[in-house]
Design an enzyme around this catalytic site. Structure first.
Site, PDB file in Angstrom:
ATOM      1  N   TYR A 126      73.714 -20.842  93.825  1.00 35.79           N
ATOM      2  CA  TYR A 126      72.485 -20.297  94.447  1.00 35.79           C
ATOM      3  C   TYR A 126      71.815 -21.390  95.265  1.00 35.79           C
ATOM      4  O   TYR A 126      71.765 -22.554  94.855  1.00 35.79           O
ATOM      5  CB  TYR A 126      71.509 -19.794  93.370  1.00 35.79           C
ATOM      6  CG  TYR A 126      70.164 -19.407  93.952  1.00 35.79           C
ATOM      7  CD1 TYR A 126      69.939 -18.116  94.414  1.00 35.79           C
ATOM      8  CD2 TYR A 126      69.142 -20.341  94.078  1.00 35.79           C
ATOM      9  CE1 TYR A 126      68.723 -17.770  94.982  1.00 35.79           C
ATOM     10  CE2 TYR A 126      67.923 -20.000  94.645  1.00 35.79           C
ATOM     11  CZ  TYR A 126      67.716 -18.720  95.095  1.00 35.79           C
ATOM     12  OH  TYR A 126      66.526 -18.383  95.671  1.00 35.79           O
ATOM     13  N   GLU A 214      67.518 -17.558 101.797  1.00 38.55           N
ATOM     14  CA  GLU A 214      68.188 -17.514 100.498  1.00 38.55           C
ATOM     15  C   GLU A 214      69.671 -17.210 100.674  1.00 38.55           C
ATOM     16  O   GLU A 214      70.025 -16.260 101.365  1.00 38.55           O
ATOM     17  CB  GLU A 214      67.529 -16.443  99.619  1.00 38.55           C
ATOM     18  CG  GLU A 214      68.064 -16.409  98.201  1.00 38.55           C
ATOM     19  CD  GLU A 214      67.348 -15.376  97.348  1.00 38.55           C
ATOM     20  OE1 GLU A 214      66.658 -15.757  96.394  1.00 38.55           O
ATOM     21  OE2 GLU A 214      67.487 -14.165  97.659  1.00 38.55           O
TER      22      GLU A 214
END
Length: 404
Positions: A126, A214
């Protein structure tokens, strides 16, 4: 402003950020061409990705748009090695409804899919970049828990989120990029690939005036390449005048119709689920108004900031937007007269209410410059306003009206 995954990847490509290859598709004729194009590029694994402004697409459900009870597909992101299976997935997804934990039960109609290459990888990570307002710095967050909602990671295993704050006067430094790579456990070619990846990604974030970037998941392929398998970008609305090419990505189908209408009048409006329409000048006062309505036992139907120069026109447009919501059963107007005089706002409320023939009860609280004159105007009108002197009294009156 939010954009779709495929649009974010178009932007990242311009900054030399490695992304999953693919082609956006809006109908099946385009799909057949896109499939042939990817096969011509030597791609033999395919991912059919729904494109909506909501997370959780992979775990969502596709329902028939003509019959909401008919479940067509589990998951709005599907992988296959078979071209005919990719076609089957596309036919079930395009034009139908995708329901995820972020869309709510009403879901969203999928009007675009992203036909992308399927990649073999050995690790999911992530990576996110956003502004940390508490320290006035951008922060890069990474985690080894890729492919999982970051909120879930933060709640269950917060120690697995590593943060690096960037000094705006010097930007992202090489030692910080290396620190993040070590935190992700990268070695060898993957470590070397990550350094330019994160530097280019951060440059894309800054130069586009993004408010969020993101990558989830960020993958390490079997041959140690670092690739953005997914991409989400949001942008600062106040900076979009500098980026007409990004503003062109705006998808009105993904936005609430009332919010689109409000933007035409420069009103800051966000639709909520309650039944008390709120019209306030100033964002902070609007937040406080919604809070006190909740404390009084009511439910705000919206956030609406009409700005510092509230007048007849802005009030009328505010009424128009609020009353377009069928759930609104009462309206609370809360104006603090600083720049604007309360008596002018009061006259604007009276005129607008008459012209629009407002049928729901209206509670008005005006405080500040010429507040007494405003109260006299409201009392002398032939309209039945409930006038309150304090915000607490206004909230109690509007919730009382709902109970009667």
């Amino acid at each position: 402003m939010k954009i779709h995954e495929y649009q974010a990847k178009e932007i990242l490509k311009k900054y030399s950020v490695p992304v999953q290859d693919g082609i956006p598709v809006k109908n099946m004729a385009e799909f057949d061409k896109a499939l042939a194009e990817l096969q011509a590029r030597g791609i033999n694994q395919f991912v059919v990705k729904s494109q909506i402004h909501a997370g959780g697409r992979g775990k969502g459900k596709i329902y028939d748009v003509r019959n909401r009870e008919n479940l067509l597909l589990e998951g709005g992101v599907k992988f296959t090695t078979l071209p005919e299976k990719a076609t089957e997935y596309a036919e079930k997804i395009l034009g139908n409804i995708l329901v995820t934990h972020q869309t709510g039960p009403e879901g969203k109609i999928v009007k675009t899919i992203f036909l992308a290459e399927g990649l073999d990888y050995k690790k999911e990570l992530y990576l996110g970049i956003l502004l940390d307002r508490s320290v006035s710095k951008n922060v890069i967050m990474v985690s080894t828990e890729g492919g999982v909602e970051i909120e879930k990671v933060a709640e269950e295993t917060p120690e697995k989120i590593i943060k690096e704050w960037i000094d705006p006067s010097v930007g992202l430094q090489n030692y910080q990029a290396r620190k993040l790579a070590f935190a992700l456990g990268l070695q060898g070619e993957a470590f070397k690939s990550f350094i330019p990846f994160i530097k280019n990604l951060y440059r894309a974030y800054e130069e586009t005036d993004a408010s969020l970037l993101e990558i989830n998941p960020l993958i390490i392929t079997n041959d140690d390449r670092v690739v953005a398998l997914d991409a989400k970008m949001n942008f600062d609305d106040n900076a979009l005048f500098r980026h007409p090419e990004i503003y062109a990505y705006r998808d009105l189908d993904e936005e609430d119709p009332l919010e689109i209408e409000a933007s035409k009048y420069n009103l800051n409006y966000i639709k909520l689920d309650g039944n008390v329409g709120c019209m306030v000048n100033g964002a902070g006062l609007a937040m406080a108004t919604m809070d006190i309505i909740k404390l009084a036992g009511g439910e705000p139907a919206n956030f609406l900031d009409v700005g510092g120069g509230a007048n007849k026109e802005t009030v009328a447009n505010g009424f128009k937007i609020i009353l377009s919501d069928p759930n609104v059963r009462a309206i609370l107007i809360n104006i603090f007269g600083g720049i604007v005089r309360c008596d002018r706002v009061a006259q604007g409320v009276i005129d607008a209410a008459k012209e629009m023939a407002v049928k729901v009860p209206i509670v008005v609280r005006l405080e500040g410059t010429n507040a007494k004159e405003a109260a006299d105007l409201l009392a002398a009108s032939d309209l039945h306003f409930e006038v309150a002197k304090s915000l607490k009294e206004a909230a109690e009156k509007v919730t009382s009206v709902l109970r009667n």
